[in-house]
Design an enzyme around this catalytic site. Sequence first.
Site, PDB file in Angstrom:
ATOM      1  N   GLY A   1      35.454 -14.412   7.014  1.00  0.00           N
ATOM      2  CA  GLY A   1      35.458 -13.042   6.489  1.00  0.00           C
ATOM      3  C   GLY A   1      36.649 -12.821   5.580  1.00  0.00           C
ATOM      4  O   GLY A   1      37.283 -13.780   5.136  1.00  0.00           O
ATOM      5  N   ASN A   2      36.943 -11.578   5.275  1.00  0.00           N
ATOM      6  CA  ASN A   2      38.142 -11.270   4.492  1.00  0.00           C
ATOM      7  C   ASN A   2      38.702  -9.925   4.929  1.00  0.00           C
ATOM      8  O   ASN A   2      38.127  -9.257   5.786  1.00  0.00           O
ATOM      9  CB  ASN A   2      37.826 -11.319   2.985  1.00  0.00           C
ATOM     10  CG  ASN A   2      36.772 -10.300   2.608  1.00  0.00           C
ATOM     11  OD1 ASN A   2      36.971  -9.108   2.744  1.00  0.00           O
ATOM     12  ND2 ASN A   2      35.624 -10.796   2.141  1.00  0.00           N
TER      13      ASN A   2
END
Length: 400
Positions: free
Chosen positions: A209-210
């Site tokens: 993810g980020n």
Amino acid sequence: MSFSGKKILILVTGGIAAYKINTLVRDFVKENAEVQVLMTPDAQKFVSALTLSTLSKKPVFTEFYGDNGTWNSHVEMALWADLILVAPCTANTLAKMVNGLCDNLVMATYLSAKCPVFIAPAMDLDMYQHPSTNINLEKAKQFGHHIIPAEHGELASGLIGQGRMSEPHTILEVIGKYFNSKHSQLSGKKILITAGPTYEAIDPVRFIGNHSSGKMGFSLAKEAAERGALVTLVSGPTTLSIEHPNIKLIRVTSAKEMLTEVMEVFDSVDVAIASAAVADYTPKVVAQEKIKKNEDSFTIELVKNPDILKTMGQQKKHQILVGFALETQNEMANAKGKLEKKNLDMIVLNSLRDEGAGFQKDTNKINLITKDEIVTFDLKPKTEVAKDILDAVEARMENK
Ligand code: CTP
């Protein structure tokens, strides 16, 4: 804020918050609105018709029948109004409104109206929380009415909680925004906004993810909705929530899911803004079971995700398409490259080199880039940045 030429019908019901209506009527009149006040018989116990009539410069009606055989026409008053405000709205009046009861002049006028209706509820803590009140507020929303939620604070009973009628300045602001949205190019238009990160599954418990928080996209959705647009907000995982009658929030997890939801509506929208931080790559294989730490090193093969914005660019017909570019170097050149490659009308550039810009922050510093110009903005709260972006979109809609 000016209400010049606006005809506002205020329906006052019997709650202690009625004392605030004097201020509200004075403020509306000061901003050049034409105000007509009607009261329920009980409201007169809390505030005087004489005060309200002096402030509104019009007679205040409480009964169907006036002196000397005159008749106060609820139909005429209802059709006269550009907007009806029920304030304070007691639990009793709210219940009557959503059930079509008609036992006084206020109710008959409400039922005869075709204009937008705003409701500022005011009641004691437990009454406000009662399931029947919640259901009635929900029903009022389904009728398309606008609720100006009660505020938290000390109540007339001495209890502390939610139930106080919104302050007059808040009510004025909400209604002012509503009238402004009617002048907006976005009013009644459909807009699609992507927001937040995407999570790409590695196995049943892990993902790539980020750090995107979704704040920029949610601010855009709220601002667009307040300008009267009908918003579809497709968001990756975020802790944010949003509630507005004009916003449909679709929560997704992965880039592929986001693409599916976006392409479902893209053809029908007038504007699309891609503010999501979509993962560029996704694991080629998602392990069915949790991966065990047997090996000393571990490699995950990644494959390219679909480029959602580019796909929209390829299918673009009448839409105004806006992208974002978050860069760390060669910012301008990279952003201009994306503008062209993805067939965009506008790209919002933010550089991680700018203090206060980027993920998780409440502020952002942007450049708005089109084929013909670059406009640089100061560091601002994301709520203000949303206004700048939508102003630019509206300017483009106007010239189209
Ligand atoms: N975007 C998208 N789908 C992707 C990747 C990006 O819709 N798979 C959108 C983003 O929402 C943003 C714009 O494309 O509006 C640019 O995203 P960015 O990550 O800056 O650019 P990329 O095209 O991914 O290029 P790179 O990562 O190489 O800079």
